[in-house]
Scaffold this active site. Structure first.
Site, PDB file in Angstrom:
ATOM      1  N   GLY A  46       0.832  -1.196   0.000  1.00  0.00           N
ATOM      2  CA  GLY A  46       0.000   0.000   0.000  1.00  0.00           C
ATOM      3  C   GLY A  46       0.867   1.247   0.000  1.00  0.00           C
ATOM      4  N   GLN A  51       2.514   9.922   1.968  1.00  0.00           N
ATOM      5  CA  GLN A  51       3.891   9.396   2.037  1.00  0.00           C
ATOM      6  C   GLN A  51       4.780   9.904   0.896  1.00  0.00           C
ATOM      7  OE1 GLN A  51       2.186   5.231   2.580  1.00  0.00           O
ATOM      8  NE2 GLN A  51       4.098   5.036   3.703  1.00  0.00           N
ATOM      9  N   CYS A  92       5.855  -0.409   7.476  1.00  0.00           N
ATOM     10  CA  CYS A  92       5.524   0.854   6.801  1.00  0.00           C
ATOM     11  C   CYS A  92       6.703   1.270   5.946  1.00  0.00           C
ATOM     12  CB  CYS A  92       5.219   1.930   7.841  1.00  0.00           C
ATOM     13  SG  CYS A  92       4.757   3.511   7.124  1.00  0.00           S
ATOM     14  N   LEU A  93       6.415   1.652   4.705  1.00  0.00           N
ATOM     15  CA  LEU A  93       7.503   2.068   3.811  1.00  0.00           C
ATOM     16  C   LEU A  93       8.151   3.364   4.301  1.00  0.00           C
ATOM     17  CD1 LEU A  93       5.784   1.263   0.385  1.00  0.00           C
ATOM     18  CD2 LEU A  93       7.474  -0.124   1.635  1.00  0.00           C
ATOM     19  N   HIS A 134      -4.435   1.120   7.856  1.00  0.00           N
ATOM     20  CA  HIS A 134      -3.083   1.709   7.946  1.00  0.00           C
ATOM     21  C   HIS A 134      -2.977   2.915   6.997  1.00  0.00           C
ATOM     22  CE1 HIS A 134       1.472   1.168   8.187  1.00  0.00           C
ATOM     23  NE2 HIS A 134       1.334   1.917   7.103  1.00  0.00           N
ATOM     24  N   GLU A 135      -3.461   2.742   5.765  1.00  0.00           N
ATOM     25  CA  GLU A 135      -3.330   3.822   4.765  1.00  0.00           C
ATOM     26  C   GLU A 135      -4.267   4.991   5.101  1.00  0.00           C
ATOM     27  OE1 GLU A 135      -0.834   3.554   3.022  1.00  0.00           O
ATOM     28  OE2 GLU A 135      -0.524   1.399   3.126  1.00  0.00           O
ATOM     29  N   HIS A 138      -2.604   7.167   7.488  1.00  0.00           N
ATOM     30  CA  HIS A 138      -1.628   8.085   6.851  1.00  0.00           C
ATOM     31  C   HIS A 138      -2.331   9.361   6.381  1.00  0.00           C
ATOM     32  CE1 HIS A 138       2.227   6.083   6.777  1.00  0.00           C
ATOM     33  NE2 HIS A 138       1.755   4.996   6.191  1.00  0.00           N
TER      34      HIS A 138
HETATM   35  O1  K1U Z   1       1.773   2.338   4.020  1.00  0.00           O
HETATM   36  C1  K1U Z   1       2.821   1.734   3.837  1.00  0.00           C
HETATM   37  O2  K1U Z   1       3.848   2.201   4.254  1.00  0.00           O
HETATM   38  C2  K1U Z   1       2.831   0.411   3.115  1.00  0.00           C
HETATM   39  C3  K1U Z   1       2.812  -0.764   4.078  1.00  0.00           C
HETATM   40  C4  K1U Z   1       1.389  -1.257   4.201  1.00  0.00           C
HETATM   41  C5  K1U Z   1       1.097  -2.233   5.293  1.00  0.00           C
HETATM   42  C6  K1U Z   1       1.838  -3.369   5.501  1.00  0.00           C
HETATM   43  C7  K1U Z   1       1.520  -4.262   6.511  1.00  0.00           C
HETATM   44  C8  K1U Z   1       0.452  -4.039   7.282  1.00  0.00           C
HETATM   45  C9  K1U Z   1      -0.294  -2.892   7.103  1.00  0.00           C
HETATM   46  C10 K1U Z   1       0.035  -2.005   6.094  1.00  0.00           C
HETATM   47  C11 K1U Z   1       3.719  -1.831   3.508  1.00  0.00           C
HETATM   48  O3  K1U Z   1       3.528  -2.278   2.436  1.00  0.00           O
HETATM   49  S1  K1U Z   1       5.015  -2.378   4.518  1.00  0.00           S
HETATM   50  C12 K1U Z   1       5.883  -3.606   3.586  1.00  0.00           C
HETATM   51  C13 K1U Z   1       5.142  -4.862   3.282  1.00  0.00           C
HETATM   52  O4  K1U Z   1       5.049  -5.188   2.131  1.00  0.00           O
HETATM   53  C14 K1U Z   1       4.515  -5.736   4.294  1.00  0.00           C
HETATM   54  C15 K1U Z   1       4.868  -5.746   5.618  1.00  0.00           C
HETATM   55  C16 K1U Z   1       4.214  -6.584   6.523  1.00  0.00           C
HETATM   56  C17 K1U Z   1       3.224  -7.438   6.091  1.00  0.00           C
HETATM   57  C18 K1U Z   1       2.887  -7.448   4.759  1.00  0.00           C
HETATM   58  C19 K1U Z   1       3.533  -6.615   3.866  1.00  0.00           C
HETATM   59 ZN    ZN Z   2       2.719   3.179   6.154  1.00  0.00          ZN
END
Ligand code: K1U
Ligand code: ZN
Length: 169
Positions: A46, A51, A92-93, A134-135, A138
């Site tokens: 996401g 971001q 989170c990225l 989560h998004e 943000h």
């Molecule tokens: O918003 C962001 O920074 C993206 C984030 C989204 C997210 C991941 C996990 C749970 C809730 C929201 C990411 O993509 S983090 C990297 C990722 O691919 C990931 C990390 C943990 C679980 C699954 C994916």
């Molecule tokens: Zn995030």
């Protein structure tokens, strides 16, 4: 297409509250294309416009294994949340390398515009529901580490600032 720079925690711009998208025009469609490319390149599931330092209510996501099912939410509104919640591991990225548990609704329904400006209702559960929450945080200027204890959050802040100082050298 362009790769956009992702703001890193504790950048204060991550705490900006996004405004509604006024019109789903070619500027927004180009932003969607660039955000999707940026999200896929960063191996995320996401990305919120916040971001990439654009403070408008736009989210891109793709939780599919094949990474071929993009979902775009413009001006998303929560219309229903499940009674049940669970602690889920999140990343989170904008906070690279940090993963921790956050309590989220198991399922949520949102109404939003799609990339063509058409109104949609999206029902979600499991990882997609977690990602949407989560998004949407943000877009309200909230980063997931703000759910953690002040002690953990301060440790993360210091770690991020140290990594950013080292990268700049
Ligand atoms: O918003 C962001 O920074 C993206 C984030 C989204 C997210 C991941 C996990 C749970 C809730 C929201 C990411 O993509 S983090 C990297 C990722 O691919 C990931 C990390 C943990 C679980 C699954 C994916
Ligand atoms: Zn995030």
């Amino acid at each position: 297409m362009a790769l956009l720079q992702i703001l890193r925690y504790p950048d204060p711009r991550l705490h900006t509250v996004a405004k509604p998208v006024a019109s789903v025009d070619t500027r927004i469609q180009t932003l969607i294309t660039d955000m999707l490319q940026t999200m896929y390149d960063a191996k995320g599931i996401g990305l919120a416009a916040t971001q990439v330092d654009v403070h408008e209510r736009l989210i891109v996501m793709d939780v599919s294994e094949e990474r071929d099912q993009p979902l775009i939410l413009i001006n998303p509104q929560l219309v229903w949340t499940s009674a049940e919640t669970h602690l889920n591991e999140e990343g989170c990225l904008s906070v690279p390398g940090i993963y921790d548990g956050v309590e989220r609704f198991d399922a949520v329904t949102v109404s939003a515009l799609d990339a063509q400006g058409v109104s949609r209702v999206v029902e979600s559960q499991d990882l997609l529901a977690v990602c949407i929450q989560h998004e949407m945080d943000h877009l309200m200027g909230k980063v997931f580490v703000e759910y953690l204890s002040p002690l953990k959050r301060n440790r993360i802040k210091k770690k991020m600032l140290k990594a950013q100082r080292e990268e700049a050298q």
